[in-house]
Design an enzyme around this catalytic site. Sequence first.
Site, short mmCIF file in Angstrom:
data_model
loop_
_atom_site.label_atom_id
_atom_site.label_comp_id
_atom_site.label_asym_id
_atom_site.label_seq_id
_atom_site.Cartn_x
_atom_site.Cartn_y
_atom_site.Cartn_z
N THR A 12 -2.42 8.92 4.25
CA THR A 12 -2.43 10.07 3.45
C THR A 12 -3.44 11.02 4.23
OG1 THR A 12 -1.66 9.24 1.72
CG2 THR A 12 -2.82 11.19 1.44
N SER A 51 0.65 3.65 5.86
CA SER A 51 0.25 2.27 5.82
C SER A 51 1.15 1.26 5.22
CB SER A 51 -1.05 2.27 4.95
OG SER A 51 -0.95 2.12 3.65
N THR A 82 -3.97 4.15 2.31
CA THR A 82 -4.49 3.40 0.98
C THR A 82 -3.65 2.39 0.85
OG1 THR A 82 -3.61 4.86 -0.62
CG2 THR A 82 -5.89 5.22 0.19
N ASP A 83 -2.47 2.36 0.93
CA ASP A 83 -1.62 1.51 0.27
C ASP A 83 -1.69 0.11 0.71
OD1 ASP A 83 -0.28 3.08 -1.66
OD2 ASP A 83 1.49 3.27 -0.41
#
Length: 327
Positions: A12, A51, A82-83
Amino acid sequence: MKRILLLTTGGTISSRLMGEGLEPDPELQVLPDSLKNTYDVTVKSILNLDSSNIQPEEWQLVARSVYEAKDSYDGIVISHGTDTMAYTSSILTFMLLGIKIPVVLTGAQLPIDHPLTDGIDNLRTAFSMAASGRTGVFLAFDRKVILGCRAVKTHTTDFSAFDSVNHPLVARVSGSGLVIDDAAIPSYEGECVLRDELSKRVFLLKLTPGLDPEIFDMLISLEYKGLVIEAFGAGGLHFIRRNLVEKLEKARRAGISVVVNSQCLYERSDFSLYQTGQRVLKTGAIESRDMTTEAAVTKLMWALGRTDDPEKVREIFSKSLFGEISI
């Protein structure tokens, strides 16, 4: 000026709104001028992925990129979606055991060019930790620094996206700057040797009431080598009407290394408390105690990349390599 390498992988933080939603844009510059003026920064793009698309092959690429650069920089920052960041920070902990510089993952909940982005603050925290001289793999987010193998993503949009599970924060940002708790950083004796072999034949199973035991037969037939089970509460699997314990024993006899942890995020499992848990332990399953699921899965993949011997895998899990488990 400290020499810091920024490895970019997408996510992101480097995304723009495109035809199918937010997508990583390789042309988007993620490094704020304030950091360029504070550190001697080298930027290298090694991936450009959401990710969700970062998998074991990408973990190996990232680990090798860090290992090759470790002697040329005072610290390394990795920008990442972040995932799956907690999976990446966990596996890098094991692949890069003994690394003598800080390796810090970070990202953002809003793209770097969004007027309300959290990415700039996250990068500032990550760079400060990367320049700290501490050793190991860490995750920096929302003015906090977490041990890499203790991080869990707990929010999808909140800026405080990650929690440090069953371990104190390594550092936090305050009016005093970056305040580091050195007692929260484990030590590792020995030189850093790249250990990037992995087994991709590891399955994560979340236990639900009434789960059909035949799923274990399926995993055996598909030749999985490792299984992580998220069991109930302090630890247990049902054995009335649908006997999961019997099938678990069959999986172990088939050579599958089985790690069992709790679905509860905080505190440790204790399979000695209840009959259901004790029956699980009698099958030869490995209790993960207070490890995160991300650490348990990646440690099992890493262990099976080193050995197919279930007893040697058990021995690897009996030790805390870099704070992933409380002994």
